[in-house]
Scaffold this motif. Structure first.
Motif, PDB file in Angstrom:
ATOM      1  N   ALA A   1      -8.969  -6.583  -5.081  1.00 16.70           N
ATOM      2  CA  ALA A   1      -8.544  -5.374  -5.051  1.00 16.70           C
ATOM      3  C   ALA A   1      -8.822  -4.527  -3.771  1.00 16.70           C
ATOM      4  CB  ALA A   1      -9.060  -4.580  -6.147  1.00 16.70           C
ATOM      5  N   ALA A   2      -9.948  -4.879  -3.271  1.00 15.89           N
ATOM      6  CA  ALA A   2     -10.624  -4.174  -2.002  1.00 15.89           C
ATOM      7  C   ALA A   2      -9.723  -4.659  -0.690  1.00 15.89           C
ATOM      8  CB  ALA A   2     -11.960  -4.704  -1.718  1.00 15.89           C
ATOM      9  N   ARG A   3      -9.310  -5.920  -0.836  1.00 15.90           N
ATOM     10  CA  ARG A   3      -8.531  -6.255   0.352  1.00 15.90           C
ATOM     11  C   ARG A   3      -7.138  -5.859   0.141  1.00 15.90           C
ATOM     12  NH1 ARG A   3     -10.282 -12.536  -1.172  1.00 15.90           N
ATOM     13  NH2 ARG A   3     -12.190 -12.773  -0.127  1.00 15.90           N
ATOM     14  N   LEU A   4      -6.357  -5.411  -1.057  1.00 13.29           N
ATOM     15  CA  LEU A   4      -5.067  -5.048  -1.107  1.00 13.29           C
ATOM     16  C   LEU A   4      -5.308  -3.613  -0.823  1.00 13.29           C
ATOM     17  CD1 LEU A   4      -3.907  -6.951  -4.488  1.00 13.29           C
ATOM     18  CD2 LEU A   4      -3.268  -7.229  -2.015  1.00 13.29           C
ATOM     19  N   ALA A   5      -6.372  -2.910  -1.186  1.00 11.45           N
ATOM     20  CA  ALA A   5      -6.299  -1.501  -0.760  1.00 11.45           C
ATOM     21  C   ALA A   5      -6.650  -1.255   0.729  1.00 11.45           C
ATOM     22  CB  ALA A   5      -7.743  -0.868  -1.505  1.00 11.45           C
ATOM     23  N   GLY A   6      -7.464  -1.970   1.255  1.00 10.79           N
ATOM     24  CA  GLY A   6      -7.555  -1.985   2.666  1.00 10.79           C
ATOM     25  C   GLY A   6      -6.405  -2.253   3.660  1.00 10.79           C
ATOM     26  N   ALA A   7      -5.328  -2.986   2.973  1.00 13.78           N
ATOM     27  CA  ALA A   7      -4.093  -3.405   3.701  1.00 13.78           C
ATOM     28  C   ALA A   7      -3.254  -2.381   3.669  1.00 13.78           C
ATOM     29  CB  ALA A   7      -3.662  -4.806   2.960  1.00 13.78           C
ATOM     30  N   ASP A   8      -3.274  -1.364   2.245  1.00 13.03           N
ATOM     31  CA  ASP A   8      -2.276  -0.334   2.109  1.00 13.03           C
ATOM     32  C   ASP A   8      -2.858   0.636   3.114  1.00 13.03           C
ATOM     33  OD1 ASP A   8      -0.942  -1.643   0.300  1.00 13.03           O
ATOM     34  OD2 ASP A   8      -2.191  -0.797  -1.522  1.00 13.03           O
TER      35      ASP A   8
ATOM     36  N   ALA B   1     -19.746  -4.634  -2.364  1.00 15.31           N
ATOM     37  CA  ALA B   1     -19.956  -3.448  -1.776  1.00 15.31           C
ATOM     38  C   ALA B   1     -18.876  -2.452  -1.865  1.00 15.31           C
ATOM     39  CB  ALA B   1     -20.382  -3.629  -0.427  1.00 15.31           C
ATOM     40  N   GLY B   2     -19.059  -1.191  -2.012  1.00 16.48           N
ATOM     41  CA  GLY B   2     -17.814  -0.236  -1.966  1.00 16.48           C
ATOM     42  C   GLY B   2     -16.966  -0.224  -3.019  1.00 16.48           C
ATOM     43  N   THR B   3     -17.529  -0.736  -4.274  1.00 17.14           N
ATOM     44  CA  THR B   3     -16.745  -0.772  -5.688  1.00 17.14           C
ATOM     45  C   THR B   3     -17.282   0.414  -6.685  1.00 17.14           C
ATOM     46  OG1 THR B   3     -16.187  -3.000  -5.136  1.00 17.14           O
ATOM     47  CG2 THR B   3     -15.861  -2.324  -7.313  1.00 17.14           C
ATOM     48  N   VAL B   4     -16.342   1.251  -7.185  1.00 16.76           N
ATOM     49  CA  VAL B   4     -16.854   1.991  -8.234  1.00 16.76           C
ATOM     50  C   VAL B   4     -16.373   1.507  -9.509  1.00 16.76           C
ATOM     51  CG1 VAL B   4     -16.710   4.381  -9.325  1.00 16.76           C
ATOM     52  CG2 VAL B   4     -16.927   3.974  -6.674  1.00 16.76           C
ATOM     53  N   VAL B   5     -17.211   1.389 -10.538  1.00 16.40           N
ATOM     54  CA  VAL B   5     -16.581   0.557 -11.853  1.00 16.40           C
ATOM     55  C   VAL B   5     -16.709   1.553 -12.919  1.00 16.40           C
ATOM     56  CG1 VAL B   5     -16.714  -1.386 -13.359  1.00 16.40           C
ATOM     57  CG2 VAL B   5     -17.352  -1.514 -10.958  1.00 16.40           C
TER      58      VAL B   5
END
Length: 207
Positions: A194-201, A30-34
């Motif tokens: 990638a979602a976890r890292l982007a959320g942490a940023d 969920a929440g991913t654009v490819v």
């Protein structure tokens, strides 16, 4: 939104099939654009036609495009135990991104197609990791949470270092159901990281 790029080179279509499965897996998060893109071809049209290369209308990427993504999944056929020259040339043109640290901290993964089971499959996956680490990217493999890679029921591509397929010396074999499932698993794995890292940023920016 988490943005994932599946970037590949394919001569006979095996890597393209895997690329589509990687993208499908990433989109399942969920929440991913490819986006799916290919690297530019370097082989002359006359040679490509004689060799039976596929026609591919997938949009071509430029090195500068890589900065727009949180994760990049690279696909390549094996050429004598290493990535194809087309992908290597593409990465060689990304020196400006290296100088600017523009890819540091982005997630990277690799998948590959090889002519035989012992024709450099794992060597291609591992050696392709090397320039990505020079860019400062974080490498995601194909974890054993995908049990298909331990199957001994037939010819299975892939390894802990990335998804893959075995094409056969004449390219007659196509990616198996296990191969495609492995690619989908890896695509989803990259998207989640990638979602976890982007959320942490984002949390750090808000704080």
């Amino acid at each position: 939104m988490t943005r994932i790029l599946v970037l590949y080179y394919s001569s006979y279509g095996h890597v393209r099939e895997l690329a589509r499965a990687e993208a499908e897996g990433a989109r399942s998060v969920a929440g991913t654009v490819v986006d799916i893109r290919r690297v530019p071809e370097t082989v002359p049209e006359a040679v490509r036609s004689k060799a039976g290369y596929i026609e591919d209308d997938t949009p071509v990427a430029a090195p500068a495009d890589l900065t727009r993504y949180d994760g990049i999944i690279f696909g390549t056929p094996t050429r004598f135990g290493m990535m194809a020259a087309q992908l290597k040339q593409f990465l060689d043109q990304a020196g400006g991104l290296w100088a600017e640290n523009a890819l540091v901290g982005k997630v990277a993964a690799v998948f590959a197609s090889t002519g035989s089971q012992h024709g450099g499959h794992e060597a291609t996956l591992l050696s392709t990791h090397i320039p990505l680490m020079h860019f400062g990217m974080l490498i995601a493999g194909l974890p054993y949470s995908f049990g298909g890679q331990t199957s001994v029921s037939g010819i299975v591509g892939g390894a802990p270092y990335g998804a893959g397929t075995i094409a056969g010396s004449d390219g007659a074999l196509r990616p198996t159901g296990i191969d495609l499932a492995g690619a989908r698993h890896q695509g989803a794995h990259v998207a989640r990281i990638a979602a976890r890292l982007a959320g942490a940023d984002l949390e750090r920016e808000v704080a």
